[in-house]
Scaffold this motif. Structure first.
Motif, PDB file in Angstrom:
ATOM      1  N   LYS A   1      76.933  25.072  60.459  1.00 43.55           N
ATOM      2  CA  LYS A   1      75.838  24.122  60.720  1.00 43.55           C
ATOM      3  C   LYS A   1      76.312  22.670  60.728  1.00 43.55           C
ATOM      4  CE  LYS A   1      73.840  23.711  55.995  1.00 43.55           C
ATOM      5  NZ  LYS A   1      74.424  24.912  55.346  1.00 43.55           N
ATOM      6  N   PHE A   2      77.479  22.419  60.138  1.00 49.65           N
ATOM      7  CA  PHE A   2      78.050  21.066  60.146  1.00 49.65           C
ATOM      8  C   PHE A   2      78.999  20.829  61.326  1.00 49.65           C
ATOM      9  CE2 PHE A   2      77.115  21.837  55.639  1.00 49.65           C
ATOM     10  CZ  PHE A   2      76.366  20.708  55.345  1.00 49.65           C
ATOM     11  N   THR A   3      79.360  21.888  62.031  1.00 48.39           N
ATOM     12  CA  THR A   3      80.401  21.770  63.052  1.00 48.39           C
ATOM     13  C   THR A   3      79.953  22.189  64.446  1.00 48.39           C
ATOM     14  OG1 THR A   3      81.224  24.002  62.537  1.00 48.39           O
ATOM     15  CG2 THR A   3      82.215  22.141  61.338  1.00 48.39           C
ATOM     16  N   LYS A   4      78.928  23.013  64.554  1.00 48.86           N
ATOM     17  CA  LYS A   4      78.485  23.499  65.866  1.00 48.86           C
ATOM     18  C   LYS A   4      77.843  22.358  66.654  1.00 48.86           C
ATOM     19  CE  LYS A   4      75.507  26.916  68.118  1.00 48.86           C
ATOM     20  NZ  LYS A   4      74.516  28.007  67.916  1.00 48.86           N
ATOM     21  N   PRO A   5      78.361  22.036  67.837  1.00 48.73           N
ATOM     22  CA  PRO A   5      77.786  20.934  68.621  1.00 48.73           C
ATOM     23  C   PRO A   5      76.332  21.197  68.982  1.00 48.73           C
ATOM     24  CG  PRO A   5      79.950  21.558  69.460  1.00 48.73           C
ATOM     25  CD  PRO A   5      79.559  22.618  68.473  1.00 48.73           C
ATOM     26  N   TYR A   6      75.581  20.100  69.111  1.00 53.11           N
ATOM     27  CA  TYR A   6      74.174  20.183  69.512  1.00 53.11           C
ATOM     28  C   TYR A   6      74.040  19.580  70.907  1.00 53.11           C
ATOM     29  CZ  TYR A   6      69.128  19.322  69.528  1.00 53.11           C
ATOM     30  OH  TYR A   6      67.798  19.294  69.859  1.00 53.11           O
ATOM     31  N   ASP A   7      73.206  20.180  71.713  1.00 55.52           N
ATOM     32  CA  ASP A   7      72.990  19.698  73.078  1.00 55.52           C
ATOM     33  C   ASP A   7      71.928  18.599  73.056  1.00 55.52           C
ATOM     34  OD1 ASP A   7      72.897  19.372  75.805  1.00 55.52           O
ATOM     35  OD2 ASP A   7      71.722  21.205  76.182  1.00 55.52           O
ATOM     36  N   TRP A   8      72.385  17.354  72.884  1.00 50.52           N
ATOM     37  CA  TRP A   8      71.461  16.220  72.763  1.00 50.52           C
ATOM     38  C   TRP A   8      70.788  15.946  74.106  1.00 50.52           C
ATOM     39  CZ3 TRP A   8      70.669  14.407  67.946  1.00 50.52           C
ATOM     40  CH2 TRP A   8      71.637  14.682  66.975  1.00 50.52           C
ATOM     41  N   LYS A   9      69.467  15.831  74.080  1.00 52.74           N
ATOM     42  CA  LYS A   9      68.697  15.543  75.283  1.00 52.74           C
ATOM     43  C   LYS A   9      68.268  14.072  75.354  1.00 52.74           C
ATOM     44  CE  LYS A   9      68.288  19.836  76.910  1.00 52.74           C
ATOM     45  NZ  LYS A   9      69.002  20.616  75.882  1.00 52.74           N
ATOM     46  N   HIS A  10      68.106  13.422  74.200  1.00 53.08           N
ATOM     47  CA  HIS A  10      67.512  12.086  74.176  1.00 53.08           C
ATOM     48  C   HIS A  10      68.350  11.066  73.403  1.00 53.08           C
ATOM     49  CE1 HIS A  10      63.972  13.906  75.941  1.00 53.08           C
ATOM     50  NE2 HIS A  10      64.003  14.825  74.998  1.00 53.08           N
ATOM     51  N   CYS A  11      68.969  11.463  72.314  1.00 51.03           N
ATOM     52  CA  CYS A  11      69.816  10.541  71.548  1.00 51.03           C
ATOM     53  C   CYS A  11      71.188  10.435  72.208  1.00 51.03           C
ATOM     54  CB  CYS A  11      69.986  11.014  70.108  1.00 51.03           C
ATOM     55  SG  CYS A  11      68.475  11.042  69.126  1.00 51.03           S
ATOM     56  N   VAL A  12      71.857   9.314  71.961  1.00 49.31           N
ATOM     57  CA  VAL A  12      73.146   9.029  72.588  1.00 49.31           C
ATOM     58  C   VAL A  12      74.196   8.788  71.498  1.00 49.31           C
ATOM     59  CG1 VAL A  12      74.368   7.469  74.156  1.00 49.31           C
ATOM     60  CG2 VAL A  12      71.935   7.967  74.538  1.00 49.31           C
ATOM     61  N   LEU A  13      75.391   9.320  71.712  1.00 45.63           N
ATOM     62  CA  LEU A  13      76.542   9.088  70.821  1.00 45.63           C
ATOM     63  C   LEU A  13      76.314   9.576  69.396  1.00 45.63           C
ATOM     64  CD1 LEU A  13      77.701   5.498  71.915  1.00 45.63           C
ATOM     65  CD2 LEU A  13      78.777   7.689  72.482  1.00 45.63           C
ATOM     66  N   MET A  14      75.490  10.581  69.227  1.00 50.58           N
ATOM     67  CA  MET A  14      75.293  11.151  67.898  1.00 50.58           C
ATOM     68  C   MET A  14      76.079  12.446  67.775  1.00 50.58           C
ATOM     69  SD  MET A  14      71.419  10.288  66.697  1.00 50.58           S
ATOM     70  CE  MET A  14      71.838  10.954  65.083  1.00 50.58           C
TER      71      MET A  14
END
Length: 203
Positions: free
Chosen positions: A21-34
């Protein structure tokens, strides 16, 4: 610094490289550079000189929001105590995880007060912050009353993405807050306030 030249500040100690849960990338739709696994501090400015409770409540930069009901002439007459009496900031620190167990539906409207969140709060006077401020370059907006959750909490990446989506829907253009801002360097002891108060919810 992180990607984009963002100055990294102090980090929480939740990160565990063996926990997905700390390492799996998230597919950001709205936030940038997080990034999942990173520590982020959220600030919610409040002001009796602003537009709280109206469609203009949330603005970027936040200075516009907290002083939007004052004309330039009145703003120039404010004493430091006037600012301290009328402008405050809530703050809460999170480690972002890719786990929906830690989802919170509304991060836009203020500090989370639920269970251990918002339970142990430090109150003190400070100033506006960010990496344009340092122990040599001070803020023009001081003193401001701060109320900061002393604990670091886990929060889902989807919670932050929802926050960025909600900011996109505001009347004011909040695109300048869809990405993390750099951290201020740690305040020197000789510049730190001596009026720290600790508040425990329910005490």
């Amino acid at each position: 610094t992180l990607d984009g030249g963002i100055r990294q500040g102090n980090l929480c100690h939740h990160y565990n490289e063996t926990d997905v849960k700390f390492t799996k990338p998230y597919d950001w739709k709205h936030c940038v550079l997080m990034e999942v696994g990173q520590t982020y501090e959220v600030h919610w400015p409040h002001s009796s000189a602003g537009a709280c409770g109206t469609p203009n409540q949330f603005q970027t930069p936040f200075y516009d929001g907290v002083f939007c009901n004052l004309d330039a002439e009145t703003l120039g007459t404010l004493s430091p105590q006037d600012i301290a009496n009328n402008v405050g900031v809530q703050a809460q620190v999170f480690t972002v995880v890719n786990d929906e167990t830690y989802y919170w539906p509304d991060l836009l409207r203020g500090m989370i007060v639920d269970g251990e969140m918002g339970m142990d709060v430090a109150k003190y006077t400070g100033s506006t912050t960010g990496d344009s401020r340092s122990n040599e370059i001070c803020s023009s907006y001081t003193p401001i009353t701060w109320q900061v959750d002393r604990k670091c909490h886990l929060i889902s990446a989807s919670t932050f993405d929802q926050l960025c989506y909600d900011m996109k829907k505001q009347r004011d253009d909040m695109s300048g807050d869809l990405f993390p801002h750099g951290s201020r360097e740690t305040v020197s002891d000789n510049l730190a306030p001596n009026n720290f108060n600790r508040w425990l919810r329910g005490s």
